[in-house]
Every structure is written in C-alpha cells, then in structure tokens.
Design a protein around this motif. Structure first.
Motif, PDB file in Angstrom:
ATOM      1  N   VAL A  48       0.974  -1.027   0.171  1.00 27.22           N
ATOM      2  CA  VAL A  48       0.087  -0.154   0.075  1.00 27.22           C
ATOM      3  C   VAL A  48       0.849   1.258  -0.191  1.00 27.22           C
ATOM      4  N   ALA A  49       0.279   2.246  -0.493  1.00 30.68           N
ATOM      5  CA  ALA A  49       1.192   3.494  -0.612  1.00 30.68           C
ATOM      6  C   ALA A  49       0.290   4.774  -0.379  1.00 30.68           C
ATOM      7  N   ALA A  50       0.850   5.833   0.026  1.00 27.54           N
ATOM      8  CA  ALA A  50       0.326   7.180   0.508  1.00 27.54           C
ATOM      9  C   ALA A  50       0.951   8.048  -0.230  1.00 27.54           C
ATOM     10  N   PRO A  51       0.515   9.147  -0.910  1.00 26.26           N
ATOM     11  CA  PRO A  51       1.317  10.072  -1.588  1.00 26.26           C
ATOM     12  C   PRO A  51       2.193  11.129  -0.654  1.00 26.26           C
ATOM     13  N   LEU A  52       3.085  11.525  -0.966  1.00 29.36           N
ATOM     14  CA  LEU A  52       4.038  12.314  -0.249  1.00 29.36           C
ATOM     15  C   LEU A  52       4.590  13.286  -0.973  1.00 29.36           C
ATOM     16  N   GLY A  53       4.123  14.786  -0.883  1.00 29.39           N
ATOM     17  CA  GLY A  53       4.582  15.758  -1.870  1.00 29.39           C
ATOM     18  C   GLY A  53       4.314  16.964  -1.404  1.00 29.39           C
ATOM     19  N   TYR A  54       4.944  18.301  -1.905  1.00 34.96           N
ATOM     20  CA  TYR A  54       4.551  19.330  -1.756  1.00 34.96           C
ATOM     21  C   TYR A  54       3.051  19.787  -1.752  1.00 34.96           C
ATOM     22  N   PRO A  55       2.422  20.518  -0.998  1.00 29.38           N
ATOM     23  CA  PRO A  55       2.956  21.141   0.194  1.00 29.38           C
ATOM     24  C   PRO A  55       2.915  20.535   1.489  1.00 29.38           C
ATOM     25  N   PHE A  56       2.813  19.118   1.382  1.00 32.91           N
ATOM     26  CA  PHE A  56       3.115  18.201   2.605  1.00 32.91           C
ATOM     27  C   PHE A  56       1.979  18.346   3.560  1.00 32.91           C
ATOM     28  N   ARG A  57       0.705  18.175   3.209  1.00 30.55           N
ATOM     29  CA  ARG A  57      -0.329  18.319   4.098  1.00 30.55           C
ATOM     30  C   ARG A  57      -0.662  16.584   4.187  1.00 30.55           C
ATOM     31  N   LEU A  58       0.309  16.127   5.252  1.00 28.60           N
ATOM     32  CA  LEU A  58       0.056  14.761   5.124  1.00 28.60           C
ATOM     33  C   LEU A  58      -1.061  14.164   5.899  1.00 28.60           C
ATOM     34  N   HIS A  59      -1.863  14.956   6.472  1.00 27.96           N
ATOM     35  CA  HIS A  59      -3.067  14.471   7.313  1.00 27.96           C
ATOM     36  C   HIS A  59      -4.310  14.206   6.010  1.00 27.96           C
ATOM     37  N   GLU A  60      -3.796  14.691   4.994  1.00 26.59           N
ATOM     38  CA  GLU A  60      -4.863  14.437   3.578  1.00 26.59           C
ATOM     39  C   GLU A  60      -4.362  13.214   2.986  1.00 26.59           C
ATOM     40  N   SER A  61      -3.266  12.653   3.064  1.00 25.11           N
ATOM     41  CA  SER A  61      -2.621  11.418   2.196  1.00 25.11           C
ATOM     42  C   SER A  61      -3.371  10.055   2.949  1.00 25.11           C
ATOM     43  N   THR A  62      -3.856   9.369   2.262  1.00 26.32           N
ATOM     44  CA  THR A  62      -4.780   8.200   2.445  1.00 26.32           C
ATOM     45  C   THR A  62      -4.032   6.861   1.711  1.00 26.32           C
ATOM     46  N   PHE A  63      -3.806   5.949   2.671  1.00 27.92           N
ATOM     47  CA  PHE A  63      -2.880   4.691   1.801  1.00 27.92           C
ATOM     48  C   PHE A  63      -4.009   4.229   0.723  1.00 27.92           C
TER      49      PHE A  63
END
Length: 228
Positions: free
Chosen positions: A53-68
């Motif tokens: 499984v993968a969750a996107p990681l990128g600018y501007p780094f709002r990680l709480h919006e990234s879902t696996f």
C-alpha cells in the motif's frame, strides 16, 4: 544624469557575482522542494496474502490528507475499520520556504539587472539605490535564516511521521514492513537553504561598501572667490 547602457563589468566584481550566484542557488532551493513528489509504501503480510500500500508524499506536505491506497479497509479481513491517513500538516514551513526562494530569485535578478544597466546611477552621488539594496539584502538574509530553520525542523518531523508504524499491526497475524522513502531532494533543499543564507549574508558586506555609511560622498568642490 548618467545614460543607461549595458556593462558586463559588474559580473566580475564580488557584488555582481554574488547576485548571480544568489539567483542560481535560489532556483535549486525552491525547485527541489516545490517539485518533490514521492510516496510512503508499506508491505503488508496477512497469512499467505501480501500487498503493498502507498500514500502520496509531496509538496505542500499536508500529510493528514494523504490516504493509503488500496484502501486498508478491504485488506487483512477487516483489520483496519477505517482508512488510515499520514500524520501532520507541514505546509506552512514548506510554502514559506518556497516563497522566500522565489522572492529571492526575482530580487537577485532585478538587482543584477540594475548593476548591469544602471551602474553609474547606482554609484552616483546622492543615489539611494545602495541603501535600499542593503536593507533588502539584510531582510532576505533574515528570511533565509527563518525559512531554512523552519523547513529543517519540519523535514525532521516529516521523517518521523512517515516512519511511524501503522496501527493494528500485530505479528504474526498482520506484519507491516515499511519500505524506504527516498528524501534526498528534500535534504538537498535544506542544504541549499542554508547555503543561500551564507550567500546573502556575505552579499550584505559588498552592498554595505556601496552605501554612504561606508563610503561618504565626495566633498563638493570649493567655489571660486568672488571678484572684489
């Protein structure tokens, strides 16, 4: 008033050379950060079933919006009742760093253009250009210090966040194996941020030497005595 003309001589002087280097390294600073796109990957093992499984990681780094993805709710017989998000919002530090880098790039090019086109006027008697240039250079030096320090701290927190284990991973029933997330470009952005800080601090001295604080204006020529 001095006529405007192009003169490449300032590029060979420390003042002009530093402006060119500032523009060059500013590009690398905000481009490596603003253009970063990656992902956080985890290998799941549930008995004989293996899934990545993968969750996107990128600018501007709002990680709480990234879902696996694929959805964890559909894996490992309902081990996860809800979708899992990454933790943290680091957009303020990242966007501030990119804004400072872009602003520094634009200003350094404008300052270099002034030196190449209007150097006699820049150094002319009574010119306020060096004063304004010095204040702007000092301001950007401070902004680079704040932005680079804030982004370095945010990057450290991002690495902690993406390295955190998934909840409900209980071997041997469910084994979660995190995979390496390349962040070399983000490390480079921090290095270039502090390198820009050094360049702008050094440039403060060269600009200061052009101001009347360091070089007082030439005294006016004495008037001829009036005839008696």
């Amino acid at each position: 008033m001095a006529a405007a003309r192009w003169d490449l001589g300032p590029i060979r002087e420390p003042l002009g050379l530093s402006r060119g280097l500032q523009g060059f390294f500013s590009i690398f600073s905000f481009a490596t950060l603003g253009g970063f796109q990656g992902s956080v990957r985890i290998q799941l093992s549930c008995g004989s079933h293996n899934t990545s499984v993968a969750a996107p990681l990128g600018y501007p780094f709002r990680l709480h919006e990234s879902t696996f993805s694929p959805s964890l709710r559909e894996l490992c017989n309902g081990t996860w009742p809800h979708n899992i998000h990454l933790l943290g919002d680091f957009s303020s530090s990242a966007q501030f760093m990119v804004t400072v880098g872009a602003g520094a790039f634009v200003y350094s090019l404008m300052a270099l253009l002034v030196l190449l086109r209007w150097l006699p006027r820049y150094r002319g008697a009574g010119s306020r250009m060096p004063m304004v240039d010095f204040l702007a250079t000092a301001a950007f030096s401070f902004l680079w210090l704040v932005a680079s320090s804030a982004w370095a701290k945010a990057l450290t927190d991002i690495k902690v966040s993406v390295g955190a284990p998934l909840p409900h991973c209980h071997p041997p029933a469910v084994i979660c194996t995190p995979q390496t997330t390349p962040m070399g470009a983000l490390n480079v952005s921090v290095v270039f941020g502090f390198l820009n800080l050094i360049l702008w601090l050094g440039s403060c001295w060269f600009v200061f030497k052009e101001t009347h604080w360091h070089r007082p204006p030439a005294p006016s020529a004495p008037s001829a005595p009036s005839a008696m």
